[in-house]
Design an enzyme around this catalytic site. Structure first.
Site, PDB file in Angstrom:
ATOM      1  N   SER A 136       0.804  -1.223   0.000  1.00 56.15           N
ATOM      2  CA  SER A 136       0.000   0.000   0.000  1.00 56.15           C
ATOM      3  C   SER A 136       0.839   1.275   0.000  1.00 56.15           C
ATOM      4  CB  SER A 136      -0.918   0.008   1.235  1.00 56.15           C
ATOM      5  OG  SER A 136      -1.801  -1.088   1.212  1.00 56.15           O
ATOM      6  N   GLU A 382      -8.129  -1.579  -4.531  1.00 56.31           N
ATOM      7  CA  GLU A 382      -8.274  -0.129  -4.354  1.00 56.31           C
ATOM      8  C   GLU A 382      -8.042   0.285  -2.890  1.00 56.31           C
ATOM      9  OE1 GLU A 382      -8.050   0.088  -7.348  1.00 56.31           O
ATOM     10  OE2 GLU A 382     -10.050   0.357  -8.180  1.00 56.31           O
ATOM     11  N   THR A 384      -6.717  -1.581   1.091  1.00 58.52           N
ATOM     12  CA  THR A 384      -7.238  -2.499   2.101  1.00 58.52           C
ATOM     13  C   THR A 384      -8.145  -1.770   3.095  1.00 58.52           C
ATOM     14  OG1 THR A 384      -5.378  -2.085   3.575  1.00 58.52           O
ATOM     15  CG2 THR A 384      -5.122  -3.869   1.968  1.00 58.52           C
TER      16      THR A 384
END
Length: 404
Positions: A136, A382, A384
């Site tokens: 991320s 898109e 977590t």
């Protein structure tokens, strides 16, 4: 189901579009989805049908050959498509995000060159932020672009491209230190990122000099649609293919695209949850135990009540996030909430439908088995749940800043 997930205040045009899409889903997607998914086969006939319906140009302005519809209309269409087969909604979504980024941030020349062909479905889009060791942390990307005359030379490896093989245009986010002080770029890496519009041939292997799509990544679910890596080795891209014509704006452009993408993922969660509820409530009325349909057992009725409430709540939050974006207001809070809630509720509704099916839910003959493998992708796609909570928490602290 006719009763759940209704949207108030739609125009006649929106209602007609949704009715057409739902009819297409019922006739052309649901009957073949499970078979195609088990074969991991790209749904070419379905994609061709969506192209004929104009879905690839749904949000592209009319001046470029699209339908010029709102994010809400698009999200509701995605909800219907995901109800039929979530993989198909993924094929449309990545294309839509690239078209949206072009519409919002592209130069006039880029819009005129790409958008009409994207609206017609002749050019299919994919976008790429993630890398193999990235997770991320987008600011830690290592793929890099270096200026060389009228071109940039790109090197690096990207990961998790939906439509990576079937697309012909990829929006790629890389580092580009041109015009940035090295110390500033190190302290604020998001200010030294650029989005490049990379054209390529559909397929696998070397799809243009310096650009390789190795092959499909094998996945637990979300099959049919191709998910790939992308490898750049001295890939030359003309400077006029920098999105917006200016380096250093890539991070903001991508985040804008991901923001609407989160509404899309919320819509997918709503669609899959709706289908799981439909399957659960139908099976509960057909399956008999102890001399009566299991739907007449209080325990099953409680479960159905919880499932339907979650479907309704997720749909309402998704619609609110889409309408917020359409109004021109900032919607990262609403989009984060909608994506978080819809994906979590989708997982829970699918699992409850799976439980209602009992042992048969474990059989590949039943559709719920496919949904059970597809739902987890929404938990990470898109961003977590943890990323959504960070976004939500930070925005709440901005809105409710203590003034003492």
């Amino acid at each position: 189901m006719a009763r759940l997930a209704q949207t108030a205040g739609l125009t006649d045009v929106q209602t007609e579009i949704l009715s057409t899409v739902r009819d297409f889903v019922d006739k052309e997607i649901i009957p073949v989805a499970t078979e195609l998914e088990h074969r991991d086969e790209y749904p070419q006939a379905i994609v061709d049908g969506l192209r004929e319906l104009g879905l690839f140009g749904l949000m592209i302005p009319e001046e470029y050959g699209g339908l010029g519809e709102s994010l809400l209309t698009y999200a509701l269409c995605v909800e219907e498509i995901a109800r039929g087969w979530m993989s198909v909604s993924g094929i449309v979504n990545t294309h839509f995000i690239v078209a949206y980024m072009l519409k919002q941030h592209g130069t006039q020349e880029q819009k005129e060159y790409f958008l009409p062909r994207m609206a017609a479905g002749d050019v299919r889009g994919a976008f790429s932020m993630s890398e193999p060791g990235l997770g991320s942390d987008v600011s830690a990307i290592t793929s890099k672009a270096v200026r060389d005359g009228d071109d940039f030379v790109l090197n690096g490896q990207k990961m998790w491209l939906t439509n990576g093989g079937t697309s012909s245009l990829v929006a790629v986010l890389v580092r580009s230190d041109e015009g940035h002080d090295p110390a500033e770029a190190a302290a604020k890496p998001h200010k030294a990122m650029t989005t490049f519009l990379v054209e390529k041939e559909p397929g696998f292997g070397e799809v243009r000099p310096g650009l390789t799509i190795p092959g499909k990544i094998e996945k637990m679910g979300y099959k049919g649609v191709d998910t790939t890596e992308l490898v750049m080795s001295d890939l030359r891209v003309p400077a006029d293919r920098v999105l917006g014509g200016e380096t250093g704006r890539g991070f903001y452009q991508m985040m804008d695209g991901v923001e609407v993408g989160r509404v899309n993922v919320a819509a997918r969660g709503c669609g899959v949850a709706q289908r799981a509820f439909e399957l659960g409530v139908q099976y509960a009325q057909q399956r008999h135990t102890f001399g009566k349909p299991i739907a007449q057992h209080q325990a099953i009725q409680f479960k159905l009540a919880e499932m339907a409430t979650k479907v309704e709540a997720a749909h309402a939050m998704m619609v609110n996030a889409a309408r917020k974006k359409d109004s021109g207001e900032r919607n990262d809070l609403e989009a984060g909430m909608a994506k978080y809630l819809a994906s979590e509720y989708c997982k829970e509704v699918v699992e409850d439908a799976f439980r209602i099916h009992g042992g048969y839910g474990f059989s590949k003959e039943y559709e719920i088995e496919r949904l059970y493998r597809e739902a987890p992708m929404l938990l990470i796609g898109e961003g977590t749940a943890e990323i959504q909570k960070m976004i939500i928490g930070r925005r709440l602290l901005e809105e409710y800043r203590f003034q003492g």
